[in-house]
Design a protein around this motif. Structure first.
Motif, PDB file in Angstrom:
ATOM      1  N   ARG A  73      38.464 -19.717 -10.430  1.00 14.04           N
ATOM      2  CA  ARG A  73      39.202 -18.811 -11.303  1.00 14.04           C
ATOM      3  C   ARG A  73      39.746 -19.620 -12.469  1.00 14.04           C
ATOM      4  O   ARG A  73      40.412 -20.629 -12.280  1.00 14.04           O
ATOM      5  CB  ARG A  73      40.354 -18.165 -10.528  1.00 14.04           C
ATOM      6  CG  ARG A  73      39.885 -17.215  -9.441  1.00 14.04           C
ATOM      7  CD  ARG A  73      41.059 -16.512  -8.814  1.00 14.04           C
ATOM      8  NE  ARG A  73      41.726 -15.635  -9.756  1.00 14.04           N
ATOM      9  CZ  ARG A  73      43.011 -15.272  -9.689  1.00 14.04           C
ATOM     10  NH1 ARG A  73      43.779 -15.704  -8.718  1.00 14.04           N
ATOM     11  NH2 ARG A  73      43.542 -14.472 -10.591  1.00 14.04           N
ATOM     12  N   ILE A  74      39.448 -19.180 -13.657  1.00 14.33           N
ATOM     13  CA  ILE A  74      39.860 -19.911 -14.855  1.00 14.33           C
ATOM     14  C   ILE A  74      40.685 -18.988 -15.734  1.00 14.33           C
ATOM     15  O   ILE A  74      40.290 -17.843 -15.998  1.00 14.33           O
ATOM     16  CB  ILE A  74      38.629 -20.397 -15.648  1.00 14.33           C
ATOM     17  CG1 ILE A  74      37.785 -21.349 -14.795  1.00 14.33           C
ATOM     18  CG2 ILE A  74      39.070 -21.089 -16.935  1.00 14.33           C
ATOM     19  CD1 ILE A  74      36.467 -21.731 -15.424  1.00 14.33           C
TER      20      ILE A  74
ATOM     21  N   VAL B 231      48.801 -29.992 -24.874  1.00 12.06           N
ATOM     22  CA  VAL B 231      47.937 -30.369 -23.749  1.00 12.06           C
ATOM     23  C   VAL B 231      48.465 -31.633 -23.073  1.00 12.06           C
ATOM     24  O   VAL B 231      48.534 -31.720 -21.844  1.00 12.06           O
ATOM     25  CB  VAL B 231      46.481 -30.559 -24.250  1.00 12.06           C
ATOM     26  CG1 VAL B 231      45.611 -31.208 -23.186  1.00 12.06           C
ATOM     27  CG2 VAL B 231      45.885 -29.226 -24.647  1.00 12.06           C
ATOM     28  N   ASP B 232      48.869 -32.616 -23.905  1.00 12.59           N
ATOM     29  CA  ASP B 232      49.408 -33.856 -23.319  1.00 12.59           C
ATOM     30  C   ASP B 232      50.597 -33.553 -22.433  1.00 12.59           C
ATOM     31  O   ASP B 232      50.700 -34.024 -21.283  1.00 12.59           O
ATOM     32  CB  ASP B 232      49.858 -34.818 -24.431  1.00 12.59           C
ATOM     33  CG  ASP B 232      48.669 -35.502 -25.072  1.00 12.59           C
ATOM     34  OD1 ASP B 232      48.822 -36.012 -26.200  1.00 12.59           O
ATOM     35  OD2 ASP B 232      47.591 -35.506 -24.448  1.00 12.59           O
ATOM     36  N   ALA B 233      51.523 -32.766 -22.979  1.00  8.68           N
ATOM     37  CA  ALA B 233      52.742 -32.444 -22.221  1.00  8.68           C
ATOM     38  C   ALA B 233      52.403 -31.689 -20.949  1.00  8.68           C
ATOM     39  O   ALA B 233      52.965 -31.958 -19.874  1.00  8.68           O
ATOM     40  CB  ALA B 233      53.675 -31.618 -23.107  1.00  8.68           C
ATOM     41  N   ALA B 234      51.443 -30.750 -21.053  1.00  9.28           N
ATOM     42  CA  ALA B 234      51.106 -29.940 -19.881  1.00  9.28           C
ATOM     43  C   ALA B 234      50.447 -30.787 -18.803  1.00  9.28           C
ATOM     44  O   ALA B 234      50.726 -30.630 -17.612  1.00  9.28           O
ATOM     45  CB  ALA B 234      50.183 -28.791 -20.311  1.00  9.28           C
ATOM     46  N   GLN B 235      49.578 -31.712 -19.254  1.00 13.85           N
ATOM     47  CA  GLN B 235      48.895 -32.541 -18.259  1.00 13.85           C
ATOM     48  C   GLN B 235      49.895 -33.451 -17.550  1.00 13.85           C
ATOM     49  O   GLN B 235      49.783 -33.711 -16.341  1.00 13.85           O
ATOM     50  CB  GLN B 235      47.793 -33.368 -18.928  1.00 13.85           C
ATOM     51  CG  GLN B 235      46.543 -32.521 -19.187  1.00 13.85           C
ATOM     52  CD  GLN B 235      45.448 -33.249 -19.918  1.00 13.85           C
ATOM     53  OE1 GLN B 235      45.711 -34.162 -20.710  1.00 13.85           O
ATOM     54  NE2 GLN B 235      44.211 -32.845 -19.667  1.00 13.85           N
TER      55      GLN B 235
ATOM     56  N   ARG C 238      42.464 -30.282 -14.591  1.00 15.08           N
ATOM     57  CA  ARG C 238      42.312 -28.828 -14.486  1.00 15.08           C
ATOM     58  C   ARG C 238      42.609 -28.140 -15.798  1.00 15.08           C
ATOM     59  O   ARG C 238      42.376 -26.943 -15.950  1.00 15.08           O
ATOM     60  CB  ARG C 238      43.236 -28.289 -13.377  1.00 15.08           C
ATOM     61  CG  ARG C 238      42.793 -28.756 -11.994  1.00 15.08           C
ATOM     62  CD  ARG C 238      43.534 -28.034 -10.870  1.00 15.08           C
ATOM     63  NE  ARG C 238      43.081 -28.539  -9.585  1.00 15.08           N
ATOM     64  CZ  ARG C 238      42.024 -28.050  -8.908  1.00 15.08           C
ATOM     65  NH1 ARG C 238      41.366 -27.029  -9.387  1.00 15.08           N
ATOM     66  NH2 ARG C 238      41.665 -28.600  -7.760  1.00 15.08           N
ATOM     67  N   LEU C 239      43.186 -28.886 -16.760  1.00 10.90           N
ATOM     68  CA  LEU C 239      43.467 -28.296 -18.075  1.00 10.90           C
ATOM     69  C   LEU C 239      42.492 -28.872 -19.082  1.00 10.90           C
ATOM     70  O   LEU C 239      42.323 -30.082 -19.190  1.00 10.90           O
ATOM     71  CB  LEU C 239      44.907 -28.623 -18.496  1.00 10.90           C
ATOM     72  CG  LEU C 239      45.248 -28.271 -19.950  1.00 10.90           C
ATOM     73  CD1 LEU C 239      45.138 -26.767 -20.196  1.00 10.90           C
ATOM     74  CD2 LEU C 239      46.657 -28.758 -20.296  1.00 10.90           C
TER      75      LEU C 239
ATOM     76  N   ASP D 118      33.046 -28.734 -13.103  1.00 10.38           N
ATOM     77  CA  ASP D 118      34.065 -29.761 -12.860  1.00 10.38           C
ATOM     78  C   ASP D 118      35.087 -29.293 -11.830  1.00 10.38           C
ATOM     79  O   ASP D 118      35.499 -30.061 -10.950  1.00 10.38           O
ATOM     80  CB  ASP D 118      34.787 -30.093 -14.174  1.00 10.38           C
ATOM     81  CG  ASP D 118      33.871 -30.811 -15.149  1.00 10.38           C
ATOM     82  OD1 ASP D 118      34.221 -30.876 -16.351  1.00 10.38           O
ATOM     83  OD2 ASP D 118      32.803 -31.287 -14.721  1.00 10.38           O
ATOM     84  N   LEU D 119      35.501 -28.017 -11.929  1.00 11.58           N
ATOM     85  CA  LEU D 119      36.516 -27.511 -11.003  1.00 11.58           C
ATOM     86  C   LEU D 119      35.978 -27.434  -9.579  1.00 11.58           C
ATOM     87  O   LEU D 119      36.687 -27.701  -8.612  1.00 11.58           O
ATOM     88  CB  LEU D 119      37.014 -26.137 -11.464  1.00 11.58           C
ATOM     89  CG  LEU D 119      37.846 -26.159 -12.753  1.00 11.58           C
ATOM     90  CD1 LEU D 119      38.129 -24.746 -13.235  1.00 11.58           C
ATOM     91  CD2 LEU D 119      39.171 -26.907 -12.530  1.00 11.58           C
TER      92      LEU D 119
END
Lengths: 903, 136
Positions: free
Chosen positions: B12-13, B90-94, B106-107, B130-131
């Motif tokens: 699920r994406i 993206v950096d912060a979320a990862q 996953r991001l 990949d997932l």
């Protein structure tokens, strides 16, 4: 390549079968003959009985088919043969027609269509309007890729020995794009100005328009584009090519062959040196052709096209040995020394002062070394082009009398007829049937020529009548100067020791590659072919450059193909297609009056004005459709267009076949009494469907003759169907309904129009069909039961229908309408059976693919593994086609499963 | 949580798209009947630089296997440095994902233009592969 199913045809039946089978997991190959899938349905306006937009319901199917993971689409392709094999599978050969566009690079942007210079009828708009040769089939095309329509090479371009694309530059001049026309010519031959003056124009001789009123003045148009360009560009706009190859090439001789070879070699980045024996470059162009035919300024400007690329010309350099050239640092040599020596008569007195060969005379005169021939009497011996030029030149130098002596009659003279005509007009005398015996002189100087009178006897080996002496008839003609013009010899004596030569002195070369007996030495032009025409020599130079270039790269020469062209178009077919062309007179290049001409050495011919050139170019019939002008190639942002692509043949191996090859529309021309093809305002239903479709050709419903919006339209049902006289007694099942559909749509588009439908029966048998018919009645469509026997045209383009009035008291009536739509029937597609060996695929008596058990096993044919979907099996409407395709898909799946479980 | 598959085939994406640029491109893939994973769900937002890193964490913890940010590259008329801005998100979320024990891979983020239907489909294929590897 291996697939589970081959579906033949990408219309609604083919797409539906393919989607069903693809969804079931089978690998499908869908082959469609048009460049886009969608069949006839995508071209319709709306569909009955729902009045759904045809595009809206078929484009999702088209997109689905295109992107289905299990479906491979091959468009613009046709299966050529389907052979059932013993293992139950099928061997199929498919021919893929090229679009001349690389499909992975093309984005369907349409820039090429804007640049294209040729228009042709738009077959997707029922020929109602024009499209361009470079076109996207229609806005909803899947895949949306450009197609270049090419019927072959146009006869003019095909006839040119140098491969100059005459049609291309004519099309560009017609479009007002003169500089592009010049650049296109340079691609094939650099001496544009010289050709425009002196080419013998085989293109004009082959021009299809010659079969109408007169061929195009192609050379005249060429002259306009050359003069126009040179006037604005006294120097070439380019310099040497940046990327150098490091190779050095010697070209011996700066005539047309040598200049052409040097030009094309320099364009590849090679260092080219031309070695010329004479004091100035040009060869025959300068020393053979007089300035009144080819002005020196034009020749000099032509030569700049070559030298601007960095080619050096060394004059006064006579080359004695070619092998030493190779040893002296040149990587390759091109010999183009021409035919500069005059053949001798070998009669007594030929060494008298005053007897001169034609080349020696022309060279001296064209170099300005002969000041005047005032009061002199001149004889020219010979009958070819090499005799006419010295004669006309002698007159201009002031000779009191010039006589051409020829041993046969004027009609046998090999010189171009227009040149003989020009010479006679200017005052040259022609002494026919005279043969020279000896020259008479005094103190070493020529006094006169003793000539034998001849008569024509039996034909000799060449087919020409042999001249035979008339006994006793000898005369002495006084002369101060005698020019011997009986032929030219190649100046190759010096090379005979190093290279293989033929008996007549011509160099021996490989016909394809022009390589001599010594590797790395190539030869071309008159030194190889004997005296020829400028354009032929230029062609030879281009060919040699191509092969020298490959030689320098170490490639095998024989496998390289030079100048691969499409076959020439059939002129008869073009003439049939262009029957309706308006005849317009040919513009000829104007010549000065003969008396004016001989006053001095001035150019005799005058060129076209811009208006004349464009008007003349507009007479072009676009025989090959695409003109090869390459405007599209230049316009394409992703360089997707490649005119050198060709059709391919592909072999595939499939498990089953679904024939979904559709139907053919009845061509109403066959029903002569209805006037289709004769009267402009009688159209057929496909044309009307296009007129009211969303991507319509006009902005409203118009009639063809004058663009008037019609207000009294007649529909003639059963055109081509239920008609024993046309050998089609079947009912076409959909025409009543589509006529009701069109009538309703027209009432929406043109609310004030009256529509009358002339019918035999109204067949409204399906779900919602009777309601649809009532809807049409309620909207005000009139219905007249009676067959239309004849249609005549009235003065204003209106039509008078003669019909039988069955429900209105009987008898013959007439009615007047301003537009008539013929509801044409649907016929079997003759292609279907031809794919199999003769007689293998069973057809029914009406040529549809036969379903042996039509009621219980729809979709099955007489061949196991071959199924049929849609109208290929019999006429049906869209909902029934979808059903039938589902049935065919189910049958196919069952067959494939059974074949798998057999193992 | 990411181990919980709802019985659906494939991962699920959750896709964040932008209203003006990348969502039309993704929509085009649908209307052209292009085939991509059924487990893909899209939320269009006005600007990808307005996506909060905490939303990404919430999505993973709520059951999505992966999150894809379909940014605009250089196509946005309003903001020329979308890639830089969204890259910071993206950096912060990862970082946030890592802190909470989730695999930062996953991001994913990529630029999707308004006609990039094929590009989107291939990104989904790659991300799904990949997932699946991460889940196994």
């Amino acid at each position: 390549m291996n697939y589970d199913v081959l579906v033949v045809g990408g219309g609604i039946a083919g797409m539906e079968s393919a989607l069903n089978l693809g969804d079931m997991g089978y690998k499908v190959l869908l082959v469609e003959k048009e460049p886009s899938i969608g069949g006839k349905m995508i071209l319709l306006s709306k569909v009955f009985p729902t009045l759904d937009c045809a595009s809206c319901i078929s484009t999702p199917k088209m997109a689905g088919t295109s992107h289905h993971p299990n479906i491979t689409m091959m468009v613009h392709s046709e299966p050529e043969s389907i052979v059932p094999r013993e293992d139950g599978r099928f061997q199929v050969r498919v021919r893929n027609h090229t679009n001349y566009v690389n499909p992975s690079a093309c984005t369907g942007c349409g820039e090429c269509t804007l640049a294209c210079t040729v228009a042709s009828p738009d077959q997707y708009n029922a020929d109602l309007v024009l499209k361009r040769a470079a076109h996207i089939p229609f806005p909803q095309a899947v895949p949306k890729k450009a197609v270049i329509e090419r019927a072959g090479t146009s006869p003019c371009s095909f006839a040119c020995p140098a491969g100059v694309k005459a049609h291309g530059y004519i099309a560009l001049v017609r479009a007002g794009r003169y500089d592009e026309a010049f650049a296109l010519h340079l691609e094939d031959a650099p001496l544009v100005g010289s050709l425009s003056r002196a080419c013998y124009a085989p293109c004009e001789g082959n021009c299809t328009r010659g079969g109408l009123e007169a061929p195009l003045s192609i050379r005249g148009v060429k002259r306009f584009l050359a003069d126009n360009y040179y006037a604005a560009h006294p120097e070439p706009e380019y310099g040497p090519v940046e990327k150098r190859s490091g190779k050095k090439i010697a070209v011996v001789g700066s005539g047309p062959a040598g200049l052409s070879a040097a030009y094309f070699l320099a364009k590849e980045g090679h260092d080219v040196t031309i070695l010329e024996a004479a004091p100035a470059p040009g060869g025959m162009l300068r020393y053979g052709i007089p300035a009144y035919r080819l002005p020196r300024e034009v020749l000099d400007r032509d030569i700049k096209n070559v030298t601007a690329l960095g080619v050096t010309i060394q004059v006064n350099q006579r080359v004695k040995s070619v092998k030493t050239l190779l040893q002296g640092g040149f990587d390759s040599v091109f010999l183009s020394v021409g035919t500069r020596e005059s053949q001798k008569l070998r009669v007594p007195g030929e060494d008298l002062e005053g007897v001169i060969g034609c080349m020696e005379f022309l060279s001296a005169a064209n170099a300005g070394q002969i000041a005047s021939l005032k009061d002199k009497s001149v004889i020219v011996i010979g009958g070819g082009n090499s005799a006419i030029d010295p004669a006309r030149l002698a007159l201009r130098l002031g000779a009191a009398k010039v006589t051409i002596l020829y041993r046969r009659t004027r009609s046998e003279m090999p010189a171009h007829d227009w040149e003989v005509q020009a010479a006679l007009e200017e005052g040259v005398h022609l002494a026919e049937l005279r043969s020279p015996l000896q020259f008479r002189g005094e103190s070493g100087r020529l006094q006169g020529l003793e000539a034998q009178q001849m008569r024509l006897g039996e034909p000799d080996a060449s087919g020409r009548r042999k001249p035979v002496p008339v006994d006793g008839a000898i005369e002495t003609i006084p002369a101060d100067l005698a020019i011997v013009s009986i032929g030219l010899k190649p100046s190759t004596a010096g090379f005979a020791a190093e290279l293989a030569c033929q008996k007549n002195g011509r160099l021996e070369v490989n016909d394809q590659t022009l390589e001599t007996s010594v590797s790395g030495i190539f030869a071309g032009g008159d030194a190889v072919t004997g005296p020829s025409m400028i354009v032929q020599a230029i062609g030879q130079g281009h060919r040699a450059a191509f092969y020298i270039n490959h030689y320098l790269q170490g490639n095998d020469l024989a496998s390289q193909v030079f100048n691969d062209r499409l076959p020439a178009v059939n002129k008869e077919e073009v003439l049939i297609r262009e029957q309706g062309a308006t005849l317009r007179p040919r513009a000829s290049l104007h010549e000065m009056a003969p008396a004016e001409r001989v006053r001095g050495i001035v150019e005799v011919e005058q060129g076209f004005t811009e208006e004349q050139a464009r008007a003349e170019a507009s007479r072009c019939l676009d025989c090959g459709v695409c003109s090869e002008c390459s405007a599209c190639v230049r316009a394409c942002p992703s360089s997707a267009i490649d005119l050198s692509l060709r059709d391919r043949e592909i072999e595939v191996d499939v498990g089953a076949v679904v024939m979904a090859s559709g139907f053919k529309l009845f061509n109403a021309r066959a029903k002569k009494s209805l006037g289709y093809g004769r009267f402009p305002n009688v159209i057929d239903a496909m044309q009307m469907d296009r007129i009211i479709a969303p991507t319509r050709p006009y902005n409203s419903v118009l009639r063809p003759s004058d663009g008037k919006v019609p207000d009294n339209i007649a529909y003639v049902l059963c055109t081509g169907s239920r008609d024993c006289t046309l050998d089609n007694r079947l009912c076409s099942r959909v025409c009543c309904m589509y006529s009701l559909k069109q009538a309703q749509l027209i009432m929406g588009a043109v609310p004030l129009a009256d529509i009358t439908i002339y019918f035999i029966d109204i067949r409204a048998f399906g779900k919602g069909y009777e309601e649809f018919y009532q809807q049409a009645r309620d909207m005000g469509v009139s219905f007249v039961k009676g067959k239309v026997a004849q249609i005549d045209q009235e003065e204003n383009g209106n039509l008078s229908l003669t019909y039988e009035d069955i429900e209105g008291g009987g008898g013959r009536r007439k009615a007047s309408h301003d537009l008539v739509v013929l509801s044409v029937g649907l016929l079997a597609n003759p292609v279907s059976a031809g794919l199999f060996a003769s007689g293998q695929l069973g057809l029914d008596p009406f040529s549809y693919v036969r379903e042996p058990e039509e009621d219980l096993e729809p979709g099955r044919t007489n061949i196991p593994g071959v199924f049929v979907a849609g109208t290929a099996a019999g006429i049906r409407d869209i909902p029934d086609t979808i059903l039938h395709s589902g049935a065919a898909a189910a049958q196919t799946a069952a067959y494939l499963q059974s074949m798998r479980s057999r193992v | 949580m990411s181990e919980e598959h709802s019985g659906r085939s494939g991962p699920r994406i959750l896709v964040f798209s932008t209203n003006s640029i990348s969502d039309p491109g993704i929509d085009l893939a649908g209307s052209a009947h292009m085939h991509y994973q059924p487990g893909v769900v899209t939320i269009p937002v006005p600007c990808s630089s307005g996506i909060r890193p905490t939303w990404v964490l919430h999505a993973i913890e709520a059951g999505f296997d992966g999150v894809f940010i379909a940014a605009d590259g250089t196509d946005c008329a309003l903001v020329p440095d979308c890639t830089k801005r969204t890259g910071k998100i993206v950096d912060a979320a990862q970082k946030l994902l890592k802190e909470h024990g989730h695999d930062p891979r996953r991001l994913k983020m990529a630029a999707i233009c308004s006609v990039c239907a094929e590009s989107f489909v291939s990104h989904m294929e790659k991300l799904s592969t990949d997932l699946e590897r991460l889940n196994s």
